[in-house]
Design a protein around this motif. Structure first.
Motif, mmCIF file in Angstrom:
data_model
loop_
_atom_site.group_PDB
_atom_site.id
_atom_site.type_symbol
_atom_site.label_atom_id
_atom_site.label_comp_id
_atom_site.label_asym_id
_atom_site.label_seq_id
_atom_site.Cartn_x
_atom_site.Cartn_y
_atom_site.Cartn_z
ATOM 1 N N GLU A 273 -11.556 -1.637 22.857
ATOM 2 C CA GLU A 273 -12.408 -0.633 23.506
ATOM 3 C C GLU A 273 -11.575 0.415 24.237
ATOM 4 O O GLU A 273 -11.890 1.609 24.200
ATOM 5 N N LEU A 274 -10.500 -0.025 24.916
ATOM 6 C CA LEU A 274 -9.664 0.937 25.635
ATOM 7 C C LEU A 274 -8.892 1.829 24.665
ATOM 8 O O LEU A 274 -8.683 3.013 24.926
ATOM 9 N N THR A 275 -8.498 1.263 23.520
ATOM 10 C CA THR A 275 -7.837 2.079 22.487
ATOM 11 C C THR A 275 -8.800 3.122 21.945
ATOM 12 O O THR A 275 -8.429 4.294 21.763
ATOM 13 N N ASN A 276 -10.043 2.731 21.675
ATOM 14 C CA ASN A 276 -11.057 3.687 21.229
ATOM 15 C C ASN A 276 -11.258 4.788 22.262
ATOM 16 O O ASN A 276 -11.374 5.974 21.926
ATOM 17 N N TYR A 277 -11.302 4.390 23.533
ATOM 18 C CA TYR A 277 -11.499 5.363 24.621
ATOM 19 C C TYR A 277 -10.347 6.368 24.659
ATOM 20 O O TYR A 277 -10.563 7.584 24.718
ATOM 21 N N ALA A 278 -9.114 5.866 24.608
ATOM 22 C CA ALA A 278 -7.946 6.753 24.651
ATOM 23 C C ALA A 278 -7.912 7.673 23.431
ATOM 24 O O ALA A 278 -7.610 8.869 23.541
ATOM 25 N N ASN A 279 -8.235 7.127 22.258
ATOM 26 C CA ASN A 279 -8.243 7.943 21.044
ATOM 27 C C ASN A 279 -9.330 9.011 21.090
ATOM 28 O O ASN A 279 -9.130 10.128 20.600
ATOM 29 N N LEU A 280 -10.471 8.681 21.670
ATOM 30 C CA LEU A 280 -11.539 9.678 21.828
ATOM 31 C C LEU A 280 -11.119 10.775 22.793
ATOM 32 O O LEU A 280 -11.460 11.952 22.608
#
Length: 614
Positions: A273-280
């Protein structure tokens, strides 16, 4: 970069939390109600509340009132401010009948009587200015023209000294009745009061705000949404009611459960989830605003359809975005490497992640402005070390500064894994054994890109702010960690010991940041001999948290021997005996037993070596 304010643009997929709140607010049989939006500092509470506010603000039959007690702290009692704010909002935003105006005027009179009774703190523009109190002052002037109730001001000025406790109690009771009547006389279906940043306030403000809700304002048609870190609310209860017997944590929990009917907790983000957040975040930075809005919805829908393991990364970015330029590609690749490590250290905190990435881009931008090209992936890897192992980072800074930007020991460290042993026979490289025994560092050495043989001087150049001051460390402390620091730095040995016993509640990033502040105080301390010295605290802290032991022994290996008291050797033996760092500790003590600058340290070092060899 990205601003650090709350947003109504969902990047962490919290739509289900908005729905949970809406289901409660939209159920008339559940009103009045109090809803708690609970989460750690930086977890997204304010953004979630903003999304809820936006959902209801456009509805004509619902009045949304936003209240931030932190803004008014020190100027007014929390009860007075909140009560006045709500009355003022109703009067200002709605067209009122004569009957409603009369109830509003009575409410203002109630507020002043309660205040004049000496039960609450006097506000600067209250009676002293000869007019109505608090936030409702402007609206009250209009009411004064239409209702005789407004004559209360002069009456109270003349009879203030004659007010009795019964008068105050009666007005507390009648406020609730008048407030209910006012709402009944409006065209409102419900009033939604959103109270944010309560965990930033002092304990009296926290308790006053919560009590105002129950005592004065909890009436039909009302829904209160309160955003806070519940641990700090419980702390406020403990501070407010220290005389209550029993476990303080239970007292705080029971009190909060009575005031908050529906707790909704924002969980920390996992690594995916944090990777998705950073990528977004990076997709938002490198994509047209309109295109990103569409892509964001598609990405979140894809996650809901494919499940919790869905990862928005470089492999699928082209499925959602028309163009994936080189900068975005580099950023997505970097996030895939560093964010899983960052996630563990930051306990899945979105704000901490954003601040880390903002610092990275800030340094990159400064370098670009003077023609220096810093690689984001390399810079990010070094910043992980800076955040989570500051003493090692400081030591690496000294190594590269003395060797034209190259850290020689990385040649061996980056080639090894947990199963392999490093040759530590070279006396000039005592750090090798220490770094090999730290699991976090072992994983860090494996991260791409490799740093051995690379000139790191420009990267350390733009990290000098961290090396010279600790303000960056203090700024990224969570409120809970700040409270721990305050207690650890107190002059009470008992309070310090109790606090050291409760460090398990802190996130890994906070553990490191608190230790960094302790070591900074240690460096500034002139006399390390007292029981309350920062040196003593430094060892006690490391004894409780094994993840900072490598940092402590690294610091001691570079600290001038002449500045240490003799008991430092005893503390080394006590802290590192029968731990994975016992051998490095013995080598440090053997160095001290040969000291010529601090002869008092020598016999204690010799005794400590014998103790460790038993």
């Amino acid at each position: 970069m990205w601003n650090d304010n709350e947003t109504d643009e969902d990047l962490i997929d919290c739509g289900h939390l908005v729905t949970a709140v809406s289901n409660i607010v939209d159920s008339k049989n559940l009103l009045p109600c109090s809803i708690g939006i609970f989460g750690d500092w930086g977890s997204g509470k304010s953004s979630l509340m903003r999304m809820i506010e936006n959902k209801y603000s456009a509805k004509p039959d619902i009045l949304v009132i936003k209240f931030n007690g932190w803004l008014f702290e020190g100027y007014e009692d929390a009860k007075i401010v909140l009560m006045s704010k709500i009355v003022d909002a109703i009067v200002s935003e709605r067209t009122l009948s004569e009957k409603a105006i009369s109830f509003a005027a009575k409410l203002l009179r109630n507020i002043d009587v309660i205040k004049a009774g000496g039960q609450l703190v006097k506000y600067g523009i209250g009676f002293a200015a000869g007019g109505p109190v608090g936030m409702a002052a402007v609206s009250a002037l209009d009411i004064a023209k239409k209702a005789s109730e407004a004559d209360y001001t002069q009456l109270l000025k003349e009879n203030r000294s004659k007010l009795k406790e019964d008068d105050v109690k009666n007005n507390i009771q009648s406020f609730h009745e008048n407030f209910s009547n006012l709402l009944s006389e409006t065209d409102l279906d419900k009033v939604l009061i959103c109270i944010d940043d309560l965990d930033r306030c002092s304990p009296p403000t926290v308790i006053g705000t919560l009590e105002a809700i129950k005592l004065f304002l909890f009436t039909k048609k009302t829904a209160f949404i309160i955003g806070a870190d519940e641990r700090l609310i419980k702390h406020a209860v403990k501070t407010r009611f220290p005389e209550i017997s029993g476990d303080n944590a239970e007292v705080g929990r029971d009190y909060l459960e009575k005031l908050i009917q529906f707790p909704i907790r924002i969980p920390p983000l996992n690594a995916t989830e944090l990777t998705n957040y950073a990528n977004l975040l990076f997709a938002q930075l490198h994509t047209d605003e309109g295109e990103f809005g569409i892509a964001r919805e598609q990405i979140l829908n894809e996650k809901r359809n494919k499940g919790f393991d869905f990862l928005f990364d470089m492999k699928c970015a082209g499925d959602f975005l028309n163009t994936v330029n080189n900068e975005l590609s580099e950023a997505l690749l970097m996030c895939g490497q560093i964010v899983p490590v960052l996630s563990v250290g930051l306990n899945g905190n979105p704000r901490q992640c954003k601040r880390f990435l903002n610092t990275l881009l800030l340094r990159k931008g400064m370098a670009d402005s003077i023609g220096i090209d810093l690689k984001k992936t390399l810079l990010a890897k070094l910043m992980l070390l800076e955040y989570f192992k500051p003493e090692t980072f400081r030591n690496f800074y000294e190594m590269q500064a003395n060797n034209q930007g190259v850290i020689q020991i990385l040649d061996q460290l980056e080639e090894k894994n947990e199963e392999q042993n490093i040759d530590v026979s070279q006396k000039s490289k005592p750090e090798l054994e220490i770094y090999q025994k730290d699991k976090w560092l072992i994983n860090w050495f494996k991260l791409e890109p490799a740093l051995s043989g690379v000139d790191l001087s420009p990267y350390f150049y733009f990290s000098r702010d961290h090396l010279s001051v600790v303000s960056s460390t203090a700024q990224r402390l969570s409120p809970e960690a700040s409270a721990v620091v305050q207690k650890l730095f107190s002059n009470s040995k008992a309070e310090r010991n109790v606090t050291l016993g409760k460090l398990g509640d802190l996130a890994p990033a906070d553990i490191t940041a608190v230790f960094a502040l302790i070591t900074e105080r240690f460096r500034q301390e002139e006399d390390h001999s007292g029981d309350l010295s920062y040196m003593e605290l430094m060892f006690d802290y490391a004894s409780k948290r094994s993840e900072v032991k490598s940092e402590l022994i690294t610091l001691l290996g570079t600290y001038p021997e002449k500045g240490l008291p003799a008991k430092a050797a005893t503390l080394v033996a006590r802290t590192f005996k029968q731990t994975e760092f016992q051998d490095p500790a013995i080598k440090l003590l053997k160095k001290w037993e040969k000291s010529t600058s601090n002869t008092k340290l020598v016999p204690f070092a010799q005794k400590a070596i014998k103790d460790l060899n038993k």
